[in-house]
Write a protein that holds these residues in place. Structure first.
Motif, PDB file in Angstrom:
ATOM      1  N   GLU A 154       0.826  -1.214   0.000  1.00  0.00           N
ATOM      2  CA  GLU A 154       0.000   0.000   0.000  1.00  0.00           C
ATOM      3  C   GLU A 154       0.854   1.256   0.000  1.00  0.00           C
ATOM      4  OE1 GLU A 154      -3.452   0.746   0.123  1.00  0.00           O
ATOM      5  OE2 GLU A 154      -3.642  -1.276  -0.617  1.00  0.00           O
ATOM      6  N   GLY A 155       2.002   1.199   0.630  1.00  0.00           N
ATOM      7  CA  GLY A 155       2.852   2.383   0.727  1.00  0.00           C
ATOM      8  C   GLY A 155       2.312   3.373   1.740  1.00  0.00           C
ATOM      9  N   PRO A 156       3.024   4.478   1.946  1.00  0.00           N
ATOM     10  CA  PRO A 156       2.624   5.442   2.980  1.00  0.00           C
ATOM     11  C   PRO A 156       1.293   6.143   2.710  1.00  0.00           C
ATOM     12  CG  PRO A 156       4.511   6.256   1.733  1.00  0.00           C
ATOM     13  CD  PRO A 156       4.243   4.845   1.271  1.00  0.00           C
ATOM     14  N   ALA A 157       0.878   6.236   1.458  1.00  0.00           N
ATOM     15  CA  ALA A 157      -0.374   6.926   1.134  1.00  0.00           C
ATOM     16  C   ALA A 157      -1.529   5.953   0.920  1.00  0.00           C
ATOM     17  CB  ALA A 157      -0.190   7.772  -0.125  1.00  0.00           C
ATOM     18  N   GLY A 158      -1.302   4.673   1.183  1.00  0.00           N
ATOM     19  CA  GLY A 158      -2.332   3.659   0.938  1.00  0.00           C
ATOM     20  C   GLY A 158      -3.500   3.765   1.892  1.00  0.00           C
ATOM     21  N   GLY A 159      -4.602   3.132   1.525  1.00  0.00           N
ATOM     22  CA  GLY A 159      -5.811   3.175   2.332  1.00  0.00           C
ATOM     23  C   GLY A 159      -5.970   1.978   3.253  1.00  0.00           C
ATOM     24  N   PHE A 160      -5.050   1.015   3.173  1.00  0.00           N
ATOM     25  CA  PHE A 160      -5.162  -0.181   4.004  1.00  0.00           C
ATOM     26  C   PHE A 160      -4.597   0.090   5.387  1.00  0.00           C
ATOM     27  CE2 PHE A 160      -3.316  -4.048   5.771  1.00  0.00           C
ATOM     28  CZ  PHE A 160      -4.421  -4.863   5.776  1.00  0.00           C
ATOM     29  N   HIS A 161      -5.362  -0.286   6.420  1.00  0.00           N
ATOM     30  CA  HIS A 161      -4.897  -0.146   7.794  1.00  0.00           C
ATOM     31  C   HIS A 161      -5.251  -1.420   8.547  1.00  0.00           C
ATOM     32  CE1 HIS A 161      -4.144   4.108   7.193  1.00  0.00           C
ATOM     33  NE2 HIS A 161      -5.342   4.203   6.649  1.00  0.00           N
ATOM     34  N   ALA A 162      -4.279  -2.287   8.734  1.00  0.00           N
ATOM     35  CA  ALA A 162      -4.523  -3.528   9.476  1.00  0.00           C
ATOM     36  C   ALA A 162      -4.771  -3.173  10.939  1.00  0.00           C
ATOM     37  CB  ALA A 162      -3.326  -4.453   9.348  1.00  0.00           C
ATOM     38  N   ARG A 163      -5.841  -3.719  11.493  1.00  0.00           N
ATOM     39  CA  ARG A 163      -6.181  -3.462  12.889  1.00  0.00           C
ATOM     40  C   ARG A 163      -6.537  -4.778  13.554  1.00  0.00           C
ATOM     41  NH1 ARG A 163      -8.766   0.866  10.117  1.00  0.00           N
ATOM     42  NH2 ARG A 163      -7.947   2.860  10.786  1.00  0.00           N
ATOM     43  N   GLY A 164      -6.055  -4.960  14.756  1.00  0.00           N
ATOM     44  CA  GLY A 164      -6.430  -6.119  15.550  1.00  0.00           C
ATOM     45  C   GLY A 164      -7.786  -5.884  16.199  1.00  0.00           C
ATOM     46  N   ARG A 165      -8.285  -6.929  16.835  1.00  0.00           N
ATOM     47  CA  ARG A 165      -9.607  -6.844  17.478  1.00  0.00           C
ATOM     48  C   ARG A 165      -9.665  -5.716  18.500  1.00  0.00           C
ATOM     49  NH1 ARG A 165     -13.373  -8.688  21.207  1.00  0.00           N
ATOM     50  NH2 ARG A 165     -15.085  -9.826  20.284  1.00  0.00           N
ATOM     51  N   ASP A 166      -8.586  -5.537  19.262  1.00  0.00           N
ATOM     52  CA  ASP A 166      -8.580  -4.494  20.288  1.00  0.00           C
ATOM     53  C   ASP A 166      -8.736  -3.098  19.684  1.00  0.00           C
ATOM     54  OD1 ASP A 166      -6.021  -4.811  19.127  1.00  0.00           O
ATOM     55  OD2 ASP A 166      -5.030  -3.950  20.889  1.00  0.00           O
ATOM     56  N   ARG A 167      -8.155  -2.865  18.529  1.00  0.00           N
ATOM     57  CA  ARG A 167      -8.285  -1.553  17.880  1.00  0.00           C
ATOM     58  C   ARG A 167      -9.670  -1.381  17.263  1.00  0.00           C
ATOM     59  NH1 ARG A 167      -3.410   0.154  14.405  1.00  0.00           N
ATOM     60  NH2 ARG A 167      -4.404   2.166  14.719  1.00  0.00           N
ATOM     61  N   ILE A 168     -10.266  -2.456  16.805  1.00  0.00           N
ATOM     62  CA  ILE A 168     -11.622  -2.376  16.265  1.00  0.00           C
ATOM     63  C   ILE A 168     -12.616  -2.076  17.385  1.00  0.00           C
ATOM     64  CG2 ILE A 168     -13.456  -3.721  15.158  1.00  0.00           C
ATOM     65  CD1 ILE A 168     -11.168  -5.124  13.584  1.00  0.00           C
ATOM     66  N   GLU A 169     -12.379  -2.655  18.558  1.00  0.00           N
ATOM     67  CA  GLU A 169     -13.266  -2.403  19.707  1.00  0.00           C
ATOM     68  C   GLU A 169     -13.361  -0.919  20.018  1.00  0.00           C
ATOM     69  OE1 GLU A 169     -11.608  -4.848  22.795  1.00  0.00           O
ATOM     70  OE2 GLU A 169     -12.907  -6.537  22.284  1.00  0.00           O
ATOM     71  N   ARG A 170     -12.285  -0.173  19.809  1.00  0.00           N
ATOM     72  CA  ARG A 170     -12.295   1.260  20.088  1.00  0.00           C
ATOM     73  C   ARG A 170     -13.308   2.012  19.221  1.00  0.00           C
ATOM     74  NH1 ARG A 170      -6.119   2.940  19.899  1.00  0.00           N
ATOM     75  NH2 ARG A 170      -5.454   0.783  19.956  1.00  0.00           N
ATOM     76  N   PHE A 171     -13.546   1.513  18.018  1.00  0.00           N
ATOM     77  CA  PHE A 171     -14.501   2.174  17.125  1.00  0.00           C
ATOM     78  C   PHE A 171     -15.938   2.035  17.620  1.00  0.00           C
ATOM     79  CE2 PHE A 171     -11.103   1.517  13.929  1.00  0.00           C
ATOM     80  CZ  PHE A 171     -10.973   2.829  13.499  1.00  0.00           C
ATOM     81  N   VAL A 172     -16.217   0.999  18.380  1.00  0.00           N
ATOM     82  CA  VAL A 172     -17.595   0.741  18.803  1.00  0.00           C
ATOM     83  C   VAL A 172     -17.799   0.888  20.312  1.00  0.00           C
ATOM     84  CG1 VAL A 172     -18.134  -0.673  16.796  1.00  0.00           C
ATOM     85  CG2 VAL A 172     -17.171  -1.756  18.817  1.00  0.00           C
ATOM     86  N   THR A 173     -16.799   1.415  21.002  1.00  0.00           N
ATOM     87  CA  THR A 173     -16.924   1.633  22.447  1.00  0.00           C
ATOM     88  C   THR A 173     -18.109   2.552  22.727  1.00  0.00           C
ATOM     89  OG1 THR A 173     -14.562   1.348  22.814  1.00  0.00           O
ATOM     90  CG2 THR A 173     -15.777   2.546  24.503  1.00  0.00           C
ATOM     91  N   GLY A 174     -18.966   2.132  23.633  1.00  0.00           N
ATOM     92  CA  GLY A 174     -20.130   2.922  24.006  1.00  0.00           C
ATOM     93  C   GLY A 174     -21.353   2.676  23.137  1.00  0.00           C
TER      94      GLY A 174
END
Length: 71
Positions: free
Chosen positions: A13-33
């Motif tokens: 993807e390189g530095p300007a790519g749109g891919f961002h690998a995230r583990g379960r713990d980082r995904i949980e932050r998106f749905v906290t609350g």
């Protein structure tokens, strides 16, 4: 996702790519609350297994999570 695959995707993807690998713990932050709907945060291969076709790839082969949440 194993570290070698993650590194290869990040490099592709390189530095300007749109891919961002995230583990379960980082995904949980998106749905906290938020109110998580069943089955919660699960590997995509395990999403809605009660209504899915009997043959699915292994969770490690897909390396994605699925979640639905509401405000």
């Amino acid at each position: 996702m194993d570290p070698a695959t993650r590194a290869a995707l990040d490099e592709a993807e390189g530095p300007a790519g749109g891919f961002h690998a995230r583990g379960r713990d980082r995904i949980e932050r998106f749905v906290t609350g938020l109110d998580l709907l069943p089955p919660g945060i699960v590997p995509l291969a395990e999403w809605r297994t009660e209504t899915a076709p009997p043959q699915r790839p292994a969770a490690a082969d897909i390396a994605q999570y699925a979640v639905v949440a509401r405000v």
